[in-house]
Design a protein around this motif. Structure first.
Motif, PDB file in Angstrom:
ATOM      1  N   ASP A 258      -8.596   1.587  -8.128  1.00 39.51           N
ATOM      2  CA  ASP A 258      -7.154   1.788  -7.954  1.00 39.51           C
ATOM      3  C   ASP A 258      -6.784   1.824  -6.467  1.00 39.51           C
ATOM      4  O   ASP A 258      -7.611   2.164  -5.629  1.00 39.51           O
ATOM      5  CB  ASP A 258      -6.781   3.127  -8.612  1.00 39.51           C
ATOM      6  CG  ASP A 258      -5.321   3.203  -9.027  1.00 39.51           C
ATOM      7  OD1 ASP A 258      -4.545   2.291  -8.704  1.00 39.51           O
ATOM      8  OD2 ASP A 258      -4.963   4.192  -9.702  1.00 39.51           O
ATOM      9  N   ASP A 259      -5.533   1.484  -6.173  1.00 41.54           N
ATOM     10  CA  ASP A 259      -4.995   1.560  -4.808  1.00 41.54           C
ATOM     11  C   ASP A 259      -5.831   0.751  -3.830  1.00 41.54           C
ATOM     12  O   ASP A 259      -6.009   1.150  -2.670  1.00 41.54           O
ATOM     13  CB  ASP A 259      -4.919   3.024  -4.325  1.00 41.54           C
ATOM     14  CG  ASP A 259      -4.026   3.881  -5.210  1.00 41.54           C
ATOM     15  OD1 ASP A 259      -3.370   3.329  -6.103  1.00 41.54           O
ATOM     16  OD2 ASP A 259      -3.989   5.105  -4.985  1.00 41.54           O
TER      17      ASP A 259
ATOM     18  N   GLU B 248       0.057  -3.714  -8.175  1.00 45.52           N
ATOM     19  CA  GLU B 248       0.826  -2.507  -8.469  1.00 45.52           C
ATOM     20  C   GLU B 248       2.184  -2.545  -7.794  1.00 45.52           C
ATOM     21  O   GLU B 248       2.325  -3.071  -6.695  1.00 45.52           O
ATOM     22  CB  GLU B 248       0.117  -1.276  -7.896  1.00 45.52           C
ATOM     23  CG  GLU B 248      -1.221  -0.951  -8.448  1.00 45.52           C
ATOM     24  CD  GLU B 248      -1.656   0.425  -7.951  1.00 45.52           C
ATOM     25  OE1 GLU B 248      -1.607   1.353  -8.768  1.00 45.52           O
ATOM     26  OE2 GLU B 248      -2.030   0.575  -6.780  1.00 45.52           O
TER      27      GLU B 248
HETATM   28 MG    MG Z   1      -2.622   2.801  -8.042  1.00 41.94          MG
END
Ligand code: MG
Ligand code: C2E
Ligand code: MG
Ligand code: MG
Length: 293
Positions: A181-182, A238
């Motif tokens: 993630d990220d 995202e």
């Molecule tokens: Mg994220």
């Protein structure tokens, strides 16, 4: 937001709810009550296949229905939960709830939908994440690969040996999927993509925000997407908020997007409307009817 502020000064725990010790204790107490009084719930944000414009799955995000303050976002209370250790019982709740939702989709015939849950670094060294997930899978009878664990680069880097070992066990022995993630906001090197046996890479919203205006960001995103796909990873971008971003990203080919333009995260009772609106990827098209009439 509190999270962005935390990123800039490289602080992992920097909730604005807790910057004073007495506040932290107050929030900790209230979060304990939230757990026992069932004030926590999940909202679900769809992931859209950009080529086909159908839903591949959802990400579960925690919310706190605070008796006085109303609904509080994860970005505000998850840091408090992490710094107090309450993320362990909260994480257990999130995993159990997510597996229940996956089981419901399974029984409704949506066998291809995936559900991602966010896992904090703290959950790897406190509590028994493996046991929690194994039990939830067994109790609900879901297909384990449809449960995806989202782990941030920062979390992976905290104790890389411990975390990579635990992720490998979850993946090999249980069969769950792993998302990084990220991506692009932390310190990780590309070699970690292999080391952590990642299935999906989620390109952080900060990159997406700069598309298409910032040419160098566009070049980087395109390179990251191509590299990730060459490694056999699924790519999710995202925080897509504009038509321009979607147009530019769609040209990259086979990727998925998550963001307010398609949908904000919705409560469980909002899921079916989204499924009707976008359709579920991986479902067969209705068979053509031959010779009728
Ligand atoms: Mg994220
Ligand atoms: P994340 O996993 O990167 O989740 C994406 C965050 O961006 C969510 O905020 C989501 O509501 C928000 N978002 C989605 N699309 C857009 C968009 O188009 N524009 C903008 N501006 N924002 C968008 P949220 O729900 O407040 O969660 C913040 C972070 O808290 C998450 O970041 C995740 O790291 C963490 N988190 C959320 N739920 C949980 C949980 O159940 N457990 C743990 N450990 N962490 C969680
Ligand atoms: Mg996430
Ligand atoms: Mg993020």
């Amino acid at each position: 937001s509190a999270k962005d502020a935390g990123k800039n000064c490289y602080q992992f725990y920097s909730p604005h709810l807790s910057h004073r010790a007495d506040h932290l204790m107050q929030w900790e107490q209230q979060l304990r009550v939230a757990l026992t009084e069932r004030q926590l719930f999940l909202v679900y944000q769809p992931k859209i296949d950009l080529a086909r414009r159908c839903i591949t799955g959802f990400e579960a995000l925690a919310r706190w229905n605070h008796p006085q303050q109303g609904v509080i976002s994860a970005s505000e209370f998850i840091p408090v939960a992490e710094s107090t250790g309450l993320i362990v019982p909260i994480g257990d709740f999130v995993i159990a709830e997510a597996c229940r939702q996956l089981a419901a989709w399974q029984s409704q015939g949506h066998e291809t939908l995936t559900l991602a849950v966010n896992i904090s670094a703290v959950q790897f060294w406190r509590g028994d994440l493996y046991e929690t997930i194994a039990r939830a899978i067994e109790e609900t009878g879901i297909a384990a690969h449809r449960l995806e664990l989202e782990i941030t680069e920062t979390a992976m880097m905290e104790y890389p040996d411990l975390v990579s070992e635990k992720i490998a066990a979850l993946k090999k022995r249980l069969g769950v999927s792993i998302a990084l993630d990220d991506f692009g906001t932390g310190y990780s090197s590309l070699s970690y993509l292999n080391r952590f046996s990642v299935d999906t890479l989620k390109v952080d919203r900060s990159f997406v925000q700069a598309i298409p205006a910032d040419r160098s960001v566009c070049v980087m995103v395109s390179a990251i997407v191509n590299l990730a796909r060459s490694l056999g990873l699924t790519v999710v971008v995202e925080g897509t908020e504009t038509e321009e971003q979607i147009a530019w990203l769609s040209a990259l080919g086979n990727i998925q997007a998550q963001g307010f333009l398609f949908s904000r995260p919705v409560p469980a009772d909002g899921i079916s409307t989204l499924l009707d609106r976008f359709g579920v990827c991986g479902m067969r098209e209705p068979l053509a009817v031959y010779g009728s009439g």
